[in-house]
Motif scaffolding. Structure first.
Motif, short mmCIF file in Angstrom:
data_model
loop_
_atom_site.label_atom_id
_atom_site.label_comp_id
_atom_site.label_asym_id
_atom_site.label_seq_id
_atom_site.Cartn_x
_atom_site.Cartn_y
_atom_site.Cartn_z
N TYR A 17 0.83 -1.20 0.00
CA TYR A 17 0.00 0.00 0.00
C TYR A 17 0.87 1.26 0.00
O TYR A 17 0.70 2.15 -0.82
CB TYR A 17 -0.95 0.00 1.20
CG TYR A 17 -1.85 1.20 1.18
CD1 TYR A 17 -3.00 1.21 0.40
CD2 TYR A 17 -1.54 2.35 1.91
CE1 TYR A 17 -3.81 2.33 0.34
CE2 TYR A 17 -2.35 3.47 1.86
CZ TYR A 17 -3.48 3.45 1.08
OH TYR A 17 -4.28 4.57 1.02
N LEU A 21 1.00 3.83 -3.31
CA LEU A 21 0.32 5.13 -3.18
C LEU A 21 0.90 6.23 -4.09
O LEU A 21 0.15 6.87 -4.83
CB LEU A 21 0.36 5.55 -1.71
CG LEU A 21 -0.80 6.40 -1.20
CD1 LEU A 21 -2.13 5.76 -1.51
CD2 LEU A 21 -0.64 6.61 0.30
N GLU A 30 -6.21 9.34 -5.54
CA GLU A 30 -5.82 9.58 -4.15
C GLU A 30 -6.89 9.04 -3.22
O GLU A 30 -8.04 9.47 -3.28
CB GLU A 30 -5.61 11.08 -3.92
CG GLU A 30 -4.29 11.55 -4.52
CD GLU A 30 -4.22 13.06 -4.71
OE1 GLU A 30 -4.79 13.78 -3.87
OE2 GLU A 30 -3.62 13.49 -5.71
N ASP A 34 -7.11 6.33 5.09
CA ASP A 34 -5.85 5.62 5.26
C ASP A 34 -6.16 4.22 5.81
O ASP A 34 -6.66 4.10 6.92
CB ASP A 34 -4.97 6.40 6.24
CG ASP A 34 -3.66 5.68 6.54
OD1 ASP A 34 -3.44 4.59 5.98
OD2 ASP A 34 -2.88 6.22 7.33
#
Ligand code: ATP
Ligand code: MG
Length: 217
Positions: A17, A21, A30, A34
């Motif tokens: 991850y 990103l 985006e 989180d």
């Protein structure tokens, strides 16, 4: 950057991850949450049709093969363990790099036993590797902490991922040989590849550019 069709991308938490990103950002995506702190398994993004599903690393190929996700990011280790050719694998993202290696206690690389015991979570890869070498082995499937197995006499050797070798060293083990160079790959569902071709090409081009720029610095 925009996409015309809904797209779901499968990722695992942790290093994949974190390292995916910045690549996704280059493709205009985006996440709104989180996954390290949120309990949500489906994350919205800044783009209305684009969602991320956050799952176990070893489950990514299955989600993508069955079309529960259009795209995914999976380590080559995980793909080597996933049978069949049900996925397209168009891009090496060159992230989460390490090696799949054979390791054990010092001096144990040529054990006298005819039938070696190998502890690993990479059962298929280990079996194939030792079969190629013509060695008879008994594979002991573990789910983690493979380094412990030789120390407690559970196995002669292990097959595990090695990055710096620090974990091996800390446990008094040494690496003997490399089975495969590992990095994470973009995987794509075969039906999505056809049905969502322009969007997938757009994302693929953006990711390819981001990977190339990463390699420069
Ligand atoms: P889980 O935590 O769900 O059991 P996992 O341990 O495979 O899964 P990670 O440790 O985050 O999850 O590993 C995910 C992927 O990252 C692996 O499939 C592999 O491709 C890569 N990876 C694992 N260990 C390393 C490492 N030490 N260095 C670099 N990449 C690694
Ligand atoms: Mg892990």
């Amino acid at each position: 950057m925009h996409y015309d069709t809904p797209l779901t991308i499968a990722l695992s938490k942790g290093r994949i991850y974190r390292q995916t990103l910045p690549l996704l950002a280059q493709a205009g995506i985006e996440p709104a949450d989180d996954p390290e702190t949120s309990r949500k398994l489906i994350l919205d993004t800044n783009l209305p049709g684009v969602k991320l599903v956050v799952i176990r690393a070893a489950d990514v190929p299955t989600y993508v093969e069955y079309g529960a996700a259009d795209l995914g990011v999976a380590g080559r280790d995980v793909l080597m363990e996933h049978p069949g050719d049900g996925l397209y694998e168009p891009l090496d993202l060159r992230i989460a790099r390490c090696r799949m290696m054979v390791a054990g206690l010092p001096g144990s690389e040529h054990p006298r036993d005819t039938r070696l015991r190998i502890a690993t979570k990479y059962v298929r890869s280990a079996r194939r590797h030792f079969a190629r070498k013509g060695r008879q082995v008994e594979i002991i499937k573990l789910y983690g902490s493979m380094e412990l197995a030789p120390i407690v006499g559970l196995a002669d050797l292990i097959v595990d991922l090695v990055e710096s070798g620090g974990t091996l060293r800390a446990n008094g083990l040494v690496a003997f040989e490399t089975i495969a160079e590992i990095s994470s790959r973009l995987v794509v569902n075969k039906a999505s590849w056809k049905m969502k071709h322009p969007d997938i090409m757009r994302m693929l081009d953006a990711l390819r550019g981001a990977v190339a720029r990463n390699e420069e610095d």
